[in-house]
Design a protein around this motif. Structure first.
Motif, mmCIF file in Angstrom:
data_model
loop_
_atom_site.group_PDB
_atom_site.id
_atom_site.type_symbol
_atom_site.label_atom_id
_atom_site.label_comp_id
_atom_site.label_asym_id
_atom_site.label_seq_id
_atom_site.Cartn_x
_atom_site.Cartn_y
_atom_site.Cartn_z
ATOM 1 N N PHE A 270 0.851 -1.119 0.012
ATOM 2 C CA PHE A 270 0.149 -0.060 -0.030
ATOM 3 C C PHE A 270 0.834 1.226 -0.046
ATOM 4 C CE2 PHE A 270 -2.440 -3.276 1.737
ATOM 5 C CZ PHE A 270 -3.749 -3.521 0.781
ATOM 6 N N ASP A 271 2.121 0.956 -0.154
ATOM 7 C CA ASP A 271 3.008 2.191 -0.187
ATOM 8 C C ASP A 271 2.480 3.034 -1.498
ATOM 9 O OD1 ASP A 271 5.389 3.842 -1.360
ATOM 10 O OD2 ASP A 271 6.511 2.677 0.352
ATOM 11 N N PRO A 272 2.614 4.413 -1.650
ATOM 12 C CA PRO A 272 2.149 5.015 -2.770
ATOM 13 C C PRO A 272 3.084 4.836 -3.841
ATOM 14 C CG PRO A 272 2.525 6.440 -0.714
ATOM 15 C CD PRO A 272 2.926 5.127 -0.351
ATOM 16 N N ARG A 273 4.133 4.583 -3.853
ATOM 17 C CA ARG A 273 5.100 4.383 -4.898
ATOM 18 C C ARG A 273 4.979 2.734 -5.523
ATOM 19 N NH1 ARG A 273 10.540 5.178 -1.239
ATOM 20 N NH2 ARG A 273 8.922 3.845 0.141
ATOM 21 N N CYS A 274 4.089 2.055 -4.956
ATOM 22 C CA CYS A 274 3.997 0.626 -5.427
ATOM 23 C C CYS A 274 2.987 0.810 -6.718
ATOM 24 C CB CYS A 274 3.362 -0.297 -4.333
ATOM 25 S SG CYS A 274 2.971 -2.010 -5.001
ATOM 26 N N THR A 275 3.540 0.196 -7.857
ATOM 27 C CA THR A 275 2.409 0.375 -8.916
ATOM 28 C C THR A 275 2.061 -1.069 -9.281
ATOM 29 O OG1 THR A 275 4.469 -0.074 -10.439
ATOM 30 C CG2 THR A 275 4.152 2.097 -9.993
ATOM 31 N N GLU A 276 2.407 -2.044 -8.946
ATOM 32 C CA GLU A 276 2.220 -3.471 -9.312
ATOM 33 C C GLU A 276 2.013 -4.376 -7.970
ATOM 34 O OE1 GLU A 276 3.545 -4.242 -13.877
ATOM 35 O OE2 GLU A 276 4.928 -4.308 -12.328
ATOM 36 N N TRP A 277 0.935 -5.331 -7.910
ATOM 37 C CA TRP A 277 1.149 -6.356 -7.054
ATOM 38 C C TRP A 277 1.315 -7.796 -7.519
ATOM 39 C CZ3 TRP A 277 -4.024 -4.712 -4.433
ATOM 40 C CH2 TRP A 277 -3.829 -3.531 -3.649
ATOM 41 N N LEU A 278 2.245 -8.470 -6.544
ATOM 42 C CA LEU A 278 2.202 -9.863 -6.680
ATOM 43 C C LEU A 278 1.335 -10.566 -5.917
ATOM 44 C CD1 LEU A 278 6.249 -9.960 -7.320
ATOM 45 C CD2 LEU A 278 4.642 -9.964 -8.953
ATOM 46 N N VAL A 279 0.904 -11.676 -6.353
ATOM 47 C CA VAL A 279 -0.115 -12.405 -5.459
ATOM 48 C C VAL A 279 0.667 -13.734 -4.959
ATOM 49 C CG1 VAL A 279 -2.414 -13.245 -5.189
ATOM 50 C CG2 VAL A 279 -1.993 -11.414 -6.530
ATOM 51 N N GLU A 280 0.861 -14.171 -3.847
ATOM 52 C CA GLU A 280 1.424 -15.112 -3.411
ATOM 53 C C GLU A 280 0.618 -16.397 -3.133
ATOM 54 O OE1 GLU A 280 5.400 -13.403 -0.981
ATOM 55 O OE2 GLU A 280 3.753 -13.747 -0.127
ATOM 56 N N ILE A 281 0.641 -17.454 -3.842
ATOM 57 C CA ILE A 281 -0.490 -18.646 -3.792
ATOM 58 C C ILE A 281 0.320 -19.783 -3.301
ATOM 59 C CG2 ILE A 281 -2.247 -19.807 -5.235
ATOM 60 C CD1 ILE A 281 -2.549 -17.182 -6.959
ATOM 61 N N PRO A 282 -0.017 -20.228 -2.130
ATOM 62 C CA PRO A 282 0.573 -21.634 -2.344
ATOM 63 C C PRO A 282 0.212 -22.865 -2.954
ATOM 64 C CG PRO A 282 -0.573 -20.792 -0.320
ATOM 65 C CD PRO A 282 -0.877 -19.861 -1.363
ATOM 66 N N THR A 283 0.991 -23.484 -3.701
ATOM 67 C CA THR A 283 0.692 -24.263 -4.734
ATOM 68 C C THR A 283 1.426 -25.742 -4.451
ATOM 69 O OG1 THR A 283 0.427 -22.396 -6.392
ATOM 70 C CG2 THR A 283 0.187 -24.658 -7.146
ATOM 71 N N GLU A 284 0.927 -27.010 -4.475
ATOM 72 C CA GLU A 284 1.325 -28.089 -4.390
ATOM 73 C C GLU A 284 1.521 -28.856 -5.910
ATOM 74 O OE1 GLU A 284 0.892 -32.167 -2.025
ATOM 75 O OE2 GLU A 284 -0.947 -30.899 -2.767
ATOM 76 N N VAL A 285 2.457 -29.174 -6.219
ATOM 77 C CA VAL A 285 2.828 -29.802 -7.512
ATOM 78 C C VAL A 285 2.784 -31.383 -7.407
ATOM 79 C CG1 VAL A 285 4.038 -28.020 -8.601
ATOM 80 C CG2 VAL A 285 5.131 -29.980 -7.500
ATOM 81 N N SER A 286 2.010 -32.368 -8.227
ATOM 82 C CA SER A 286 1.685 -33.285 -8.186
ATOM 83 C C SER A 286 2.990 -34.170 -8.217
ATOM 84 C CB SER A 286 0.708 -33.843 -9.188
ATOM 85 O OG SER A 286 1.144 -33.792 -10.528
ATOM 86 N N TRP A 287 3.789 -33.947 -8.995
ATOM 87 C CA TRP A 287 5.062 -34.809 -9.121
ATOM 88 C C TRP A 287 5.943 -34.932 -7.889
ATOM 89 C CZ3 TRP A 287 9.321 -32.034 -8.262
ATOM 90 C CH2 TRP A 287 9.477 -30.703 -8.379
ATOM 91 N N ALA A 288 5.670 -33.842 -7.077
ATOM 92 C CA ALA A 288 6.570 -33.640 -5.874
ATOM 93 C C ALA A 288 6.130 -34.845 -4.799
ATOM 94 C CB ALA A 288 6.339 -32.545 -5.086
ATOM 95 N N ASN A 289 5.120 -35.313 -5.064
ATOM 96 C CA ASN A 289 4.576 -36.682 -4.144
ATOM 97 C C ASN A 289 4.940 -38.093 -4.710
ATOM 98 O OD1 ASN A 289 3.498 -34.908 -2.314
ATOM 99 N ND2 ASN A 289 1.884 -34.652 -3.277
ATOM 100 N N LEU A 290 5.549 -38.018 -5.845
ATOM 101 C CA LEU A 290 6.022 -39.341 -6.603
ATOM 102 C C LEU A 290 7.031 -39.916 -5.641
ATOM 103 C CD1 LEU A 290 5.733 -38.309 -10.276
ATOM 104 C CD2 LEU A 290 4.199 -39.829 -9.111
ATOM 105 N N PRO A 291 7.106 -41.273 -5.460
ATOM 106 C CA PRO A 291 8.184 -41.984 -4.632
ATOM 107 C C PRO A 291 9.459 -41.576 -5.578
ATOM 108 C CG PRO A 291 6.124 -43.593 -4.971
ATOM 109 C CD PRO A 291 5.987 -42.153 -5.779
ATOM 110 N N GLY A 292 10.533 -41.209 -4.653
ATOM 111 C CA GLY A 292 11.787 -41.018 -5.102
ATOM 112 C C GLY A 292 11.958 -39.369 -5.606
ATOM 113 N N ALA A 293 11.024 -38.668 -5.689
ATOM 114 C CA ALA A 293 11.186 -37.374 -6.263
ATOM 115 C C ALA A 293 11.959 -36.565 -5.611
ATOM 116 C CB ALA A 293 9.625 -36.688 -6.601
ATOM 117 N N ASP A 294 11.972 -36.745 -4.321
ATOM 118 C CA ASP A 294 12.977 -35.778 -3.552
ATOM 119 C C ASP A 294 14.197 -36.198 -3.546
ATOM 120 O OD1 ASP A 294 12.157 -38.101 -2.211
ATOM 121 O OD2 ASP A 294 12.096 -37.239 0.159
ATOM 122 N N GLU A 295 14.413 -37.301 -4.432
ATOM 123 C CA GLU A 295 15.952 -38.026 -4.236
ATOM 124 C C GLU A 295 16.728 -37.223 -5.379
ATOM 125 O OE1 GLU A 295 15.830 -42.054 -4.124
ATOM 126 O OE2 GLU A 295 14.479 -42.016 -2.484
#
Length: 194
Positions: free
Chosen positions: A36-61
Motif C-alpha cells: 500500500f506504499d504510494p510508490r507501489c505500481t504493481e502487486w504480486l499475489v502469493e499463492i501456495p501451490t502443490e505440484v503433483s510430481w513432488a509426491n511421487l516416490p523418489g522425487a525428493d531424491e
C-alpha cells in the motif's frame, strides 16, 4: 499508477498475500515491502501451490538444481532435434555465472543451424539474492500446509471470479497486457446475431 482498490477487496476476500512487484523500489533501489506504499505500481499475489510430481516416490531424491544451464540446454536441443518437428516447450533455469556460457551455446546453435527455435529462461530458485521475487519459489510440505491453512482460515469467498466481480463493475479499465497475449484469450466472447 497505484494498484486499483478493487484488487485489495478481492484479494482480501480470497485471502491471498500480496507484495509489491520486483519493479517497485525506494529511492535507494531497495524493493518495497508494503503493497500500500504510494510508490507501489504493481502487486504480486502469493499463492501456495502443490505440484503433483513432488509426491511421487523418489522425487525428493533427484536434485534438479544439480543440472547446469548448459546440461538443460543440451537436453532441450536433443529433444528439439530428434523428437519434435515443432518448437519444444522448454524452460532453462540459470544462475548469474551461467548467463554468458548459455548465451554462447544459444548463439552457436542459431549460427550453426542446430535446430534451436526458442526457450524460456528463468533464474534459479537458489539465486534469490540476485533475482528477487521470482515467479515461484520452492517450499517444503510443512510450509505449504501452514500457508494453505492460513489462506483457508482467512478466506471469505469460495470462488475467485465471483470475488472479483463484487469489486469490478466494469467502470475501470485495468492496466496490463492485452487480453489475448497468452495461451488463451481473456476477453469475453461477444455473441453476434446472424
Amino acid at each position: 499508477m497505484r494498484p486499483a482498490p478493487l484488487h485489495a477487496g478481492c484479494r482480501r476476500d480470497f485471502s491471498y498475500s500480496i507484495v509489491p512487484s520486483q519493479t517497485d523500489k525506494d529511492d535507494q533501489g531497495r524493493l518495497l515491502d508494503d503493497p500500500f506504499d504510494p510508490r507501489c505500481t504493481e502487486w504480486l499475489v502469493e499463492i501456495p501451490t502443490e505440484v503433483s510430481w513432488a509426491n511421487l516416490p523418489g522425487a525428493d531424491e533427484v536434485e534438479i538444481n544439480s543440472f547446469s544451464a548448459l546440461a538443460q540446454f543440451d537436453f532441450y536441443m536433443q529433444v528439439q532435434r530428434h523428437y519434435t518437428a515443432h518448437n519444444t516447450s522448454a524452460t532453462i533455469e540459470f544462475r548469474q555465472e551461467e548467463i554468458e556460457p548459455l548465451a554462447d551455446a544459444i548463439h552457436n546453435a542459431i549460427c550453426s543451424g542446430g535446430g534451436y527455435i526458442s526457450a524460456a529462461l528463468l533464474a534459479r530458485f537458489d539465486a534469490n539474492a540476485t533475482f528477487p521475487r521470482l515467479p515461484f519459489e520452492p517450499i517444503d510440505k510443512v510450509t505449504y500446509e501452514r500457508l494453505n491453512a492460513e489462506v483457508m482460515s482467512r478466506r471469505g469467498a469460495v470462488d475467485f471470479f465471483s470475488a472479483l466481480q463484487r469489486y469490478d463493475q466494469g467502470e475501470q479499465v485495468e492496466a496490463g497486457p492485452s487480453g489475448c497475449d497468452s495461451d488463451q484469450c481473456l476477453l469475453p466472447l461477444i455473441k453476434t446475431k446472424r
